[in-house]
Design a protein around this motif. Structure first.
Motif, PDB file in Angstrom:
ATOM      1  N   PHE A 194      55.967  52.688  -5.184  1.00  0.00           N
ATOM      2  CA  PHE A 194      54.473  52.074  -4.376  1.00  0.00           C
ATOM      3  C   PHE A 194      53.736  52.977  -5.682  1.00  0.00           C
ATOM      4  CE2 PHE A 194      53.087  49.899  -0.648  1.00  0.00           C
ATOM      5  CZ  PHE A 194      54.093  48.974  -0.655  1.00  0.00           C
ATOM      6  N   ALA A 248      50.615  51.714  -7.463  1.00  0.00           N
ATOM      7  CA  ALA A 248      49.453  52.727  -7.488  1.00  0.00           C
ATOM      8  C   ALA A 248      48.542  53.692  -8.677  1.00  0.00           C
ATOM      9  CB  ALA A 248      49.307  53.711  -6.072  1.00  0.00           C
ATOM     10  N   TYR A 270      49.595  51.010 -10.769  1.00  0.00           N
ATOM     11  CA  TYR A 270      49.182  49.766 -11.420  1.00  0.00           C
ATOM     12  C   TYR A 270      47.385  49.730 -10.483  1.00  0.00           C
ATOM     13  CZ  TYR A 270      48.837  44.783 -11.712  1.00  0.00           C
ATOM     14  OH  TYR A 270      47.907  43.672 -11.979  1.00  0.00           O
ATOM     15  N   LEU A 271      47.122  49.722  -9.626  1.00  0.00           N
ATOM     16  CA  LEU A 271      46.119  49.879  -9.349  1.00  0.00           C
ATOM     17  C   LEU A 271      45.155  50.842  -9.820  1.00  0.00           C
ATOM     18  CD1 LEU A 271      46.839  48.721  -5.112  1.00  0.00           C
ATOM     19  CD2 LEU A 271      46.385  47.161  -6.779  1.00  0.00           C
ATOM     20  N   ASN A 272      45.684  51.928  -9.689  1.00  0.00           N
ATOM     21  CA  ASN A 272      44.565  53.018 -10.545  1.00  0.00           C
ATOM     22  C   ASN A 272      44.300  52.334 -11.706  1.00  0.00           C
ATOM     23  OD1 ASN A 272      44.841  54.257  -8.641  1.00  0.00           O
ATOM     24  ND2 ASN A 272      45.940  55.942  -9.531  1.00  0.00           N
ATOM     25  N   ASN A 332      41.854  49.491 -11.273  1.00  0.00           N
ATOM     26  CA  ASN A 332      40.657  49.706 -10.894  1.00  0.00           C
ATOM     27  C   ASN A 332      39.357  50.432 -11.863  1.00  0.00           C
ATOM     28  OD1 ASN A 332      41.201  48.421  -8.655  1.00  0.00           O
ATOM     29  ND2 ASN A 332      41.654  50.196  -7.803  1.00  0.00           N
ATOM     30  N   GLU A 347      48.920  42.635  -6.674  1.00  0.00           N
ATOM     31  CA  GLU A 347      47.684  42.445  -5.664  1.00  0.00           C
ATOM     32  C   GLU A 347      48.721  41.409  -4.322  1.00  0.00           C
ATOM     33  OE1 GLU A 347      44.020  43.381  -6.359  1.00  0.00           O
ATOM     34  OE2 GLU A 347      45.040  43.421  -8.412  1.00  0.00           O
ATOM     35  N   LEU A 385      51.868  42.258  -2.542  1.00  0.00           N
ATOM     36  CA  LEU A 385      51.182  43.588  -2.248  1.00  0.00           C
ATOM     37  C   LEU A 385      50.481  42.829  -0.515  1.00  0.00           C
ATOM     38  CD1 LEU A 385      49.608  46.061  -4.089  1.00  0.00           C
ATOM     39  CD2 LEU A 385      51.988  46.660  -2.235  1.00  0.00           C
ATOM     40  N   PHE A 443      52.193  52.724   1.590  1.00  0.00           N
ATOM     41  CA  PHE A 443      50.746  52.201   1.518  1.00  0.00           C
ATOM     42  C   PHE A 443      50.300  52.911   1.222  1.00  0.00           C
ATOM     43  CE2 PHE A 443      52.401  47.407   1.772  1.00  0.00           C
ATOM     44  CZ  PHE A 443      51.412  46.450   1.416  1.00  0.00           C
ATOM     45  N   ARG A 444      49.647  54.179   1.897  1.00  0.00           N
ATOM     46  CA  ARG A 444      48.720  55.057   2.124  1.00  0.00           C
ATOM     47  C   ARG A 444      48.635  55.670   0.644  1.00  0.00           C
ATOM     48  NH1 ARG A 444      48.135  57.781   8.121  1.00  0.00           N
ATOM     49  NH2 ARG A 444      50.309  59.177   6.425  1.00  0.00           N
ATOM     50  N   MET A 445      49.411  55.843  -0.443  1.00  0.00           N
ATOM     51  CA  MET A 445      49.588  56.236  -1.818  1.00  0.00           C
ATOM     52  C   MET A 445      48.745  55.681  -2.917  1.00  0.00           C
ATOM     53  SD  MET A 445      53.535  57.170  -1.677  1.00  0.00           S
ATOM     54  CE  MET A 445      53.554  57.139  -3.797  1.00  0.00           C
ATOM     55  N   LEU A 446      48.460  54.258  -2.277  1.00  0.00           N
ATOM     56  CA  LEU A 446      47.304  53.433  -3.330  1.00  0.00           C
ATOM     57  C   LEU A 446      45.864  53.713  -2.890  1.00  0.00           C
ATOM     58  CD1 LEU A 446      48.605  49.893  -2.245  1.00  0.00           C
ATOM     59  CD2 LEU A 446      50.113  51.621  -4.104  1.00  0.00           C
ATOM     60  N   ASN A 447      45.325  53.872  -4.065  1.00  0.00           N
ATOM     61  CA  ASN A 447      44.627  54.094  -4.239  1.00  0.00           C
ATOM     62  C   ASN A 447      43.217  52.571  -4.169  1.00  0.00           C
ATOM     63  OD1 ASN A 447      43.773  56.772  -4.289  1.00  0.00           O
ATOM     64  ND2 ASN A 447      44.717  56.701  -6.181  1.00  0.00           N
ATOM     65  N   LEU A 448      42.696  52.258  -3.028  1.00  0.00           N
ATOM     66  CA  LEU A 448      42.435  50.568  -2.509  1.00  0.00           C
ATOM     67  C   LEU A 448      41.420  49.832  -2.467  1.00  0.00           C
ATOM     68  CD1 LEU A 448      44.501  49.210   0.702  1.00  0.00           C
ATOM     69  CD2 LEU A 448      45.061  49.086  -2.003  1.00  0.00           C
ATOM     70  N   ARG A 449      40.756  49.491  -3.542  1.00  0.00           N
ATOM     71  CA  ARG A 449      39.174  48.680  -3.709  1.00  0.00           C
ATOM     72  C   ARG A 449      38.515  48.328  -2.135  1.00  0.00           C
ATOM     73  NH1 ARG A 449      37.053  45.689  -7.061  1.00  0.00           N
ATOM     74  NH2 ARG A 449      38.758  43.496  -6.487  1.00  0.00           N
TER      75      ARG A 449
END
Lengths: 284, 296
Positions: free
Chosen positions: A50, A54, A56-58, A61, B212, B215, B255-261
């Protein structure tokens, strides 16, 4: 045990990472040692995985955010170019368009160029929704300038050729896709409508008619393309607005023709062929 | 205006015009304007016929018309315009047919995952036995071959993965959720992204699985857990809630480690806590009644 559940719930509701983490560690501690070793490794592999997601998503974004910003700047500055074009009048055509073209060039070099390195490879389509509004606005401004200058439609190939020098050779150049071009073209009619109304009130009726023909041509051509576009709902809406614009131009031309005949005798002209004879000839 | 009247006006004004008569002046003007309206609604051909009359009668027109390009340019440029749109049409038709091919494979993926899902529902009806997983696992091979087809279609047009992404993404999310659920039932661990790619044969080609999508698929899988726990407890597996809760808590923490849009994934993740709470409640109910084999 009641207590633990309570903590769990509190942790869950508060949604802070720390109590949750504490709980997880406390939860593992009560298990047999063999099991603990296994679950701990599971947990850490999950965490590692994860952490990667994270990152990747950062990255994604942030990139998206940069693209959105560039797109907004393109929109804003293209709008300025469009406003500049609307300042056109019979006397100042040359200088107004010259400035508009210069500004348009600035938009390309200063803002469109920012998209080039962000949209390499698959990102071009992945982030399309982030940059599409800006590109459409740019297409609108560029085609409007071109139309005012030559009365012709700026083609996609010409726009893309103009964008080629923006990127250095190591990068693949940014080439606007045909969907954004068509969407931008659909917006162009709204601006042409304004231009036509402005020209009519300035007495340049023939120019307005030229616009009318041009807009009709675009509308007719786009009608055939709508069902093939990726996102038809957006385009359908634009087509409706476009038809409204076309009709506004037609109605304006109609009114001027009809009323022109009423005004003529008052102007005291004796040239029956030119009902605009009260208006001075257009200087170019 | 009907076409008969239009033609009449057209002819009438032409016949009047060559001999301008000051007395007929208002009438001519009126006809002129009518005629121009008529012309503006007729095809280009007629407005061109009108051209000599115009330049003879109204000198101001010829100078103003050059502002928006001369009339001589018009046919050339309009054919260019037509050509460009013709080109667009063929381009868009091509991409449309490519999309149709993708859609047809995506539909096969969808029906395959549906079969998987249906057979996987049996896990809710009895105590967990590995045999239940045989049937859904049999579909994985088919899925793999379908994704291979998809990759081959996309290979023809490199770089366009995300143009058509929307056509298979929900199918992929479902596939991931099912694979992850099966994997978890078998091993008690989370199916990681590279493992999910490997199961669908996406690891070696440039056709990869979007993170994505993966996930979101995992979120879908977690929706299944409360129901599973409830049914396992009903059929007498009192240790199940503890295992599920442990796994689920870890997953939620991860999951909470992710910065989601503010997007779909975020929405699914936000929903996850309700599933987690449901599992906790089941665990609590079992625990408080002393049903689980307690070790603490």
């Amino acid at each position: 045990m009641l207590n633990t559940t309570g903590i769990q719930k509190a942790a869950l509701m508060a949604s802070k990472p720390k109590p949750q983490l504490l709980h997880t560690i406390a939860g593992t501690a009560v298990q047999s040692s063999a099991k603990r070793a296994r679950t701990l490794s599971t947990q850490s592999s999950m965490k590692d995985a994860f952490a990667k997601y994270a990152d990747y998503l950062n990255d994604l974004n942030e990139k998206r955010e940069r693209v959105v910003k560039a797109s907004r700047d393109i929109t804003m500055n293209s709008k300025k170019v469009i406003f500049q074009v609307h300042r056109i009048s019979k006397q100042n055509k040359e200088e107004v368009l010259e400035k508009a073209e210069k500004d348009l060039g600035d938009v390309a070099t200063r803002h469109v160029s920012r998209l080039v390195k962000e949209l390499q490879g698959t990102d071009f389509w992945k982030l399309r929704r982030a940059y599409s509004p800006g590109v459409q606005e740019y297409v609108e401004a560029a085609t409007l300038c071109k139309f005012c200058k030559t009365g012709t439609l700026l083609s996609l190939d010409e726009i893309n050729a103009a964008l080629l020098p923006l990127s250095d050779p190591s990068l693949e150049p940014l080439q606007i896709n045909n969907l954004d071009y068509l969407l931008g073209l659909a917006d162009l009619t709204g601006e042409l409508m304004r231009l036509a109304i402005g020209r009519i009130s300035d007495g340049e009726l023939d120019y307005a008619e030229k616009i009318c023909h041009f807009v009709r041509d675009i509308y007719r051509e786009l009608t055939l393309l709508v069902p093939h576009m990726d996102d038809t709902s957006d385009m359908k809406m634009k087509m409706d607005t476009m038809l409204q614009s076309v009709m506004k131009i037609e109605n304006a031309c109609f009114s001027v023709h009809v009323r022109g005949s009423e005004y003529m005798p008052l102007l005291g002209s004796d040239d029956p062929g030119s009902f605009l004879s009260g208006v001075p000839d257009i200087e170019l | 205006m009907n076409s008969a009247l239009r033609n009449a006006c057209f002819i009438f004004s032409h016949s009047l015009n060559p001999t301008p008569n000051p007395n007929a002046f208002p009438l001519i003007l009126y006809l002129h304007s009518l005629q121009s309206i008529a012309v503006s609604r007729l095809p280009l051909r007629i407005s061109r016929q009108e051209e000599p009359y115009r330049s003879a009668g109204a000198s101001s027109f010829s100078s103003s018309s050059s502002m928006a390009g001369t009339d001589a340019e018009a046919p050339a440029s309009s054919s260019l315009v037509e050509k460009q749109f013709e080109h667009f049409r063929s381009q868009l038709q091509d991409s449309g047919s490519l999309r149709d091919r993708i859609r047809s494979v995506a539909m096969e993926i969808e029906s395959s995952t549906r079969l998987m899902q249906a057979s996987l529902l049996l896990v809710h009806q009895s105590r967990f036995i590995p045999e239940v997983l045989e049937k859904p696992k049999a579909q994985v091979g088919l899925l793999k071959s379908l994704y291979k087809q998809l990759a081959e279609i996309l290979r023809e047009s490199p770089g366009l993965y995300y143009r058509y992404h929307g056509d298979w993404r929900s199918e992929t999310q479902t596939a991931v959720s099912l694979l992850a659920f099966i994997h978890w039932l078998e091993t008690g661990e989370l199916l990681l992204h590279p493992e999910a790619e490997e199961k669908l044969g996406l690891n070696e080609s440039d056709f990869s699985m979007d993170v994505e999508d993966y996930l979101i698929g995992i979120c879908f899988m977690s929706n299944e857990l409360p129901r599973y726990v409830v049914n396992q407890v009903t059929v007498g597996d009192y240790d199940c809630p503890r295992k599920v809760l442990k796994f689920f808590t870890d997953l939620h923490a991860a999951f909470r480690m992710l910065n989601l849009r503010n997007d779909f994934l975020r929405k699914k993740f936000d929903g996850m806590k309700y599933d987690l709470r449901r599992v906790e409640e089941v665990y609590y109910d079992v625990k408080i009644r002393g049903l689980s084999a307690t070790r603490d």
